[in-house]
Design a protein around this motif. Sequence first.
Motif, mmCIF file in Angstrom:
data_model
loop_
_atom_site.group_PDB
_atom_site.id
_atom_site.type_symbol
_atom_site.label_atom_id
_atom_site.label_comp_id
_atom_site.label_asym_id
_atom_site.label_seq_id
_atom_site.Cartn_x
_atom_site.Cartn_y
_atom_site.Cartn_z
ATOM 1 N N ARG A 14 14.679 28.426 37.459
ATOM 2 C CA ARG A 14 15.035 27.684 36.232
ATOM 3 C C ARG A 14 14.583 26.225 36.333
ATOM 4 O O ARG A 14 13.994 25.679 35.402
ATOM 5 C CB ARG A 14 16.561 27.679 36.028
ATOM 6 C CG ARG A 14 17.159 29.012 35.739
ATOM 7 C CD ARG A 14 18.703 28.868 35.673
ATOM 8 N NE ARG A 14 19.347 30.160 35.801
ATOM 9 C CZ ARG A 14 20.536 30.365 36.348
ATOM 10 N NH1 ARG A 14 21.243 29.345 36.827
ATOM 11 N NH2 ARG A 14 21.051 31.566 36.420
ATOM 12 N N LEU A 33 16.490 31.756 52.267
ATOM 13 C CA LEU A 33 17.885 32.215 52.151
ATOM 14 C C LEU A 33 18.251 33.327 53.123
ATOM 15 O O LEU A 33 19.435 33.676 53.236
ATOM 16 C CB LEU A 33 18.174 32.661 50.711
ATOM 17 C CG LEU A 33 18.054 31.583 49.630
ATOM 18 C CD1 LEU A 33 18.480 32.142 48.275
ATOM 19 C CD2 LEU A 33 18.861 30.343 49.975
ATOM 20 N N LEU A 111 23.056 36.691 46.005
ATOM 21 C CA LEU A 111 22.888 37.205 47.370
ATOM 22 C C LEU A 111 24.221 37.324 48.120
ATOM 23 O O LEU A 111 24.521 38.347 48.731
ATOM 24 C CB LEU A 111 21.930 36.263 48.121
ATOM 25 C CG LEU A 111 21.589 36.596 49.553
ATOM 26 C CD1 LEU A 111 20.835 37.908 49.643
ATOM 27 C CD2 LEU A 111 20.746 35.466 50.165
ATOM 28 N N ARG A 112 25.047 36.278 48.054
ATOM 29 C CA ARG A 112 26.277 36.302 48.860
ATOM 30 C C ARG A 112 27.280 37.331 48.320
ATOM 31 O O ARG A 112 28.057 37.897 49.075
ATOM 32 C CB ARG A 112 26.899 34.911 48.952
ATOM 33 C CG ARG A 112 27.320 34.298 47.646
ATOM 34 C CD ARG A 112 27.786 32.873 47.883
ATOM 35 N NE ARG A 112 28.179 32.252 46.632
ATOM 36 C CZ ARG A 112 28.701 31.032 46.545
ATOM 37 N NH1 ARG A 112 28.862 30.312 47.637
ATOM 38 N NH2 ARG A 112 29.039 30.529 45.386
HETATM 39 N N1 LIG Z 1 25.287 28.166 39.656
HETATM 40 C C1 LIG Z 1 24.328 27.822 40.656
HETATM 41 C C2 LIG Z 1 23.904 29.076 41.366
HETATM 42 C C3 LIG Z 1 23.050 28.782 42.564
HETATM 43 C C4 LIG Z 1 22.807 30.049 43.330
HETATM 44 O O1 LIG Z 1 23.541 31.028 43.185
HETATM 45 N N2 LIG Z 1 21.764 30.033 44.185
HETATM 46 C C5 LIG Z 1 21.461 31.223 44.949
HETATM 47 C C6 LIG Z 1 20.014 31.638 44.770
HETATM 48 S S1 LIG Z 1 19.694 32.042 43.082
HETATM 49 C C7 LIG Z 1 21.678 30.943 46.424
HETATM 50 O O2 LIG Z 1 21.405 29.858 46.898
HETATM 51 N N3 LIG Z 1 22.221 31.944 47.138
HETATM 52 C C8 LIG Z 1 22.445 31.800 48.541
HETATM 53 C C9 LIG Z 1 23.539 32.715 49.014
HETATM 54 O O3 LIG Z 1 24.031 33.517 48.223
HETATM 55 O O4 LIG Z 1 23.872 32.586 50.210
HETATM 56 C C10 LIG Z 1 23.120 27.127 40.009
HETATM 57 O O5 LIG Z 1 22.866 27.413 38.835
HETATM 58 O O6 LIG Z 1 22.455 26.292 40.653
#
Ligand SMILES: N[C@@H](CCC(=O)N[C@@H](CS)C(=O)NCC(=O)O)C(=O)O
Length: 214
Positions: A14, A33, A111-112
């Motif tokens: 985004r 990640l 992912l988490r």
């Molecule tokens: N609401 C947050 C969501 C961020 C997010 O969920 N990032 C994910 C990748 S899309 C992430 O870093 N996940 C790492 C994890 O789940 O450990 C945003 O819009 O920035």
Amino acid sequence: MRLYNYFRSSASFRVRIALALKGLDYEYASVHLLKGGGEQFAAEFTAMNPAALVPVLDDDGVLLTQSLAIIEYLDETRPQPPLLPNDAAGRARTRAIALAIACEIHPLNNLRVLGYLSKTLSVSEEQRNAWYRHWVETGLTTVEGMLVGNDRTGACCHGDTPTLADICLVPQIFNAQRFNARLDHVPTVMRIHQHCLTLPAFAKSVPALQPDAE
Ligand SMILES: N[C@@H](CCC(=O)N[C@@H](CS)C(=O)NCC(=O)O)C(=O)O
């Protein structure tokens, strides 16, 4: 500007689109990640974002988190081209579509969350994927309902130029396609998705074209 991000991350995608629409150059800082248990958990990264999530944008020392907050910050500090309509009702509609994706769909397939289902709750891969597809398909049905038959829907979600809503829609479809979610029930969503990908800012921001793509 430096963007801490990951090629496959929808929230990062985004911000890449928003930066490209604004014509802003930035340094691409990859945060893998998965490698080594996840570079998002490294102390240097959590010092920037205690949530251990990408993206993070460093704008000359101003550290920004949460993709929608980052995009609205970019829109306020670099207003052209605008990413929100110029009327209050249009802005509310655009944000509602964006939030239907960013708040109602994306957190459930992060992912988490998928990792917790598999590792902590010992859910099978098949059940985990069923969870994923259920929430994406249901959420996109809602988005389709917000778009179809609304006279403010154009080539894009709101009119004919990209807004915050399209910036959220396109990455979510990439994510859905990766997990083989059904998409034939959301023709308006898919028409807009395909149109956006003809625009250079969207096309250059896709996961496969990023420096850390595998
Ligand atoms: N609401 C947050 C969501 C961020 C997010 O969920 N990032 C994910 C990748 S899309 C992430 O870093 N996940 C790492 C994890 O789940 O450990 C945003 O819009 O920035």
